[in-house]
Motif scaffolding. Structure first.
Motif, PDB file in Angstrom:
ATOM      1  N   ALA A 191       0.826  -1.209   0.000  1.00  0.00           N
ATOM      2  CA  ALA A 191       0.000   0.000   0.000  1.00  0.00           C
ATOM      3  C   ALA A 191       0.860   1.259   0.000  1.00  0.00           C
ATOM      4  CB  ALA A 191      -0.930  -0.016   1.204  1.00  0.00           C
ATOM      5  N   GLU A 192       1.960   1.242   0.706  1.00  0.00           N
ATOM      6  CA  GLU A 192       2.822   2.427   0.775  1.00  0.00           C
ATOM      7  C   GLU A 192       3.405   2.764  -0.595  1.00  0.00           C
ATOM      8  OE1 GLU A 192       4.313   5.758   2.284  1.00  0.00           O
ATOM      9  OE2 GLU A 192       3.032   4.373   3.395  1.00  0.00           O
ATOM     10  N   GLU A 193       3.758   1.733  -1.347  1.00  0.00           N
ATOM     11  CA  GLU A 193       4.315   1.958  -2.678  1.00  0.00           C
ATOM     12  C   GLU A 193       3.277   2.564  -3.618  1.00  0.00           C
ATOM     13  OE1 GLU A 193       5.473  -2.140  -3.210  1.00  0.00           O
ATOM     14  OE2 GLU A 193       7.557  -1.509  -3.358  1.00  0.00           O
ATOM     15  N   LEU A 194       2.020   2.269  -3.386  1.00  0.00           N
ATOM     16  CA  LEU A 194       0.957   2.744  -4.263  1.00  0.00           C
ATOM     17  C   LEU A 194       0.271   4.001  -3.750  1.00  0.00           C
ATOM     18  CD1 LEU A 194      -0.628  -0.633  -5.316  1.00  0.00           C
ATOM     19  CD2 LEU A 194       0.845   0.870  -6.626  1.00  0.00           C
ATOM     20  N   LYS A 195       0.706   4.513  -2.628  1.00  0.00           N
ATOM     21  CA  LYS A 195       0.057   5.678  -2.023  1.00  0.00           C
ATOM     22  C   LYS A 195       0.015   6.862  -2.991  1.00  0.00           C
ATOM     23  CE  LYS A 195       0.136   8.528   2.104  1.00  0.00           C
ATOM     24  NZ  LYS A 195       0.794   8.801   3.371  1.00  0.00           N
ATOM     25  N   THR A 196       1.112   7.131  -3.673  1.00  0.00           N
ATOM     26  CA  THR A 196       1.157   8.240  -4.622  1.00  0.00           C
ATOM     27  C   THR A 196       0.177   8.004  -5.765  1.00  0.00           C
ATOM     28  OG1 THR A 196       3.459   8.667  -4.092  1.00  0.00           O
ATOM     29  CG2 THR A 196       2.656   9.554  -6.164  1.00  0.00           C
ATOM     30  N   ALA A 197       0.129   6.788  -6.280  1.00  0.00           N
ATOM     31  CA  ALA A 197      -0.784   6.478  -7.381  1.00  0.00           C
ATOM     32  C   ALA A 197      -2.236   6.636  -6.934  1.00  0.00           C
ATOM     33  CB  ALA A 197      -0.532   5.072  -7.899  1.00  0.00           C
ATOM     34  N   VAL A 198      -2.553   6.169  -5.747  1.00  0.00           N
ATOM     35  CA  VAL A 198      -3.919   6.300  -5.230  1.00  0.00           C
ATOM     36  C   VAL A 198      -4.283   7.769  -5.060  1.00  0.00           C
ATOM     37  CG1 VAL A 198      -5.398   5.852  -3.222  1.00  0.00           C
ATOM     38  CG2 VAL A 198      -3.980   4.021  -4.166  1.00  0.00           C
ATOM     39  N   ASN A 199      -3.351   8.561  -4.560  1.00  0.00           N
ATOM     40  CA  ASN A 199      -3.610   9.999  -4.419  1.00  0.00           C
ATOM     41  C   ASN A 199      -3.867  10.646  -5.779  1.00  0.00           C
ATOM     42  OD1 ASN A 199      -3.386   9.926  -1.647  1.00  0.00           O
ATOM     43  ND2 ASN A 199      -1.244  10.535  -1.636  1.00  0.00           N
ATOM     44  N   ARG A 200      -3.093  10.260  -6.778  1.00  0.00           N
ATOM     45  CA  ARG A 200      -3.301  10.807  -8.130  1.00  0.00           C
ATOM     46  C   ARG A 200      -4.665  10.390  -8.672  1.00  0.00           C
ATOM     47  NH1 ARG A 200       1.990  12.171 -10.845  1.00  0.00           N
ATOM     48  NH2 ARG A 200       3.528  11.671  -9.285  1.00  0.00           N
ATOM     49  N   LEU A 201      -5.055   9.148  -8.418  1.00  0.00           N
ATOM     50  CA  LEU A 201      -6.365   8.678  -8.882  1.00  0.00           C
ATOM     51  C   LEU A 201      -7.494   9.431  -8.182  1.00  0.00           C
ATOM     52  CD1 LEU A 201      -5.664   4.853  -9.093  1.00  0.00           C
ATOM     53  CD2 LEU A 201      -6.091   6.414 -11.008  1.00  0.00           C
ATOM     54  N   ARG A 202      -7.331   9.702  -6.911  1.00  0.00           N
ATOM     55  CA  ARG A 202      -8.348  10.488  -6.191  1.00  0.00           C
ATOM     56  C   ARG A 202      -8.438  11.905  -6.744  1.00  0.00           C
ATOM     57  NH1 ARG A 202      -6.782   7.684  -0.852  1.00  0.00           N
ATOM     58  NH2 ARG A 202      -8.406   6.117  -0.743  1.00  0.00           N
ATOM     59  N   ARG A 203      -7.282  12.474  -7.050  1.00  0.00           N
ATOM     60  CA  ARG A 203      -7.257  13.812  -7.637  1.00  0.00           C
ATOM     61  C   ARG A 203      -7.974  13.801  -8.987  1.00  0.00           C
ATOM     62  NH1 ARG A 203      -1.868  14.738  -8.250  1.00  0.00           N
ATOM     63  NH2 ARG A 203      -1.746  14.915  -5.999  1.00  0.00           N
ATOM     64  N   ALA A 204      -7.696  12.801  -9.804  1.00  0.00           N
ATOM     65  CA  ALA A 204      -8.345  12.685 -11.109  1.00  0.00           C
ATOM     66  C   ALA A 204      -9.850  12.496 -10.943  1.00  0.00           C
ATOM     67  CB  ALA A 204      -7.742  11.525 -11.902  1.00  0.00           C
ATOM     68  N   GLN A 205     -10.236  11.724  -9.949  1.00  0.00           N
ATOM     69  CA  GLN A 205     -11.660  11.506  -9.689  1.00  0.00           C
ATOM     70  C   GLN A 205     -12.351  12.838  -9.390  1.00  0.00           C
ATOM     71  OE1 GLN A 205     -12.468   9.203  -6.126  1.00  0.00           O
ATOM     72  NE2 GLN A 205     -14.291   8.329  -7.038  1.00  0.00           N
TER      73      GLN A 205
END
Length: 93
Positions: free
Chosen positions: A7-21
């Motif tokens: 999860a820590e490795e993907l935290k940045t990607a998840v944040n970007r996806l939330r921003r895009a959402q």
């Protein structure tokens, strides 16, 4: 090929996806409100870039894991893994 990532490795990607959402929701509101076409397209382009960056981050993290796993893999397995990762990269191009 399973891309298992922490999860820590993907935290940045998840944040970007939330921003895009959030950006996509904003684009929908802008269209519904009859906003200027140039403003809508500008926001849509920003959402698209956020999605692309998230996708590349996910693939890069998966690549890092796959390459670590490939050290002990047979040449055929490495070739297959490489081909699948290349296909993933190209799907975002």
């Amino acid at each position: 090929m399973e891309l298992t990532m922490a999860a820590e490795e993907l935290k940045t990607a998840v944040n970007r996806l939330r921003r895009a959402q959030g950006q996509i929701a904003g684009v929908i509101r802008m269209i519904e409100d009859g906003r200027d076409c140039e403003e809508v397209v500008t926001q849509l382009a920003a959402a698209s870039r956020a999605l692309d960056k998230a996708g590349f981050a996910i693939i890069a993290t998966g690549l890092q894991h796959c390459m670590a796993d490939a050290d002990g893999a047979a040449a055929g397995d490495r070739d297959e893994m490489r081909a699948r990762l290349e296909k993933l990269f190209l799907s975002l191009a």
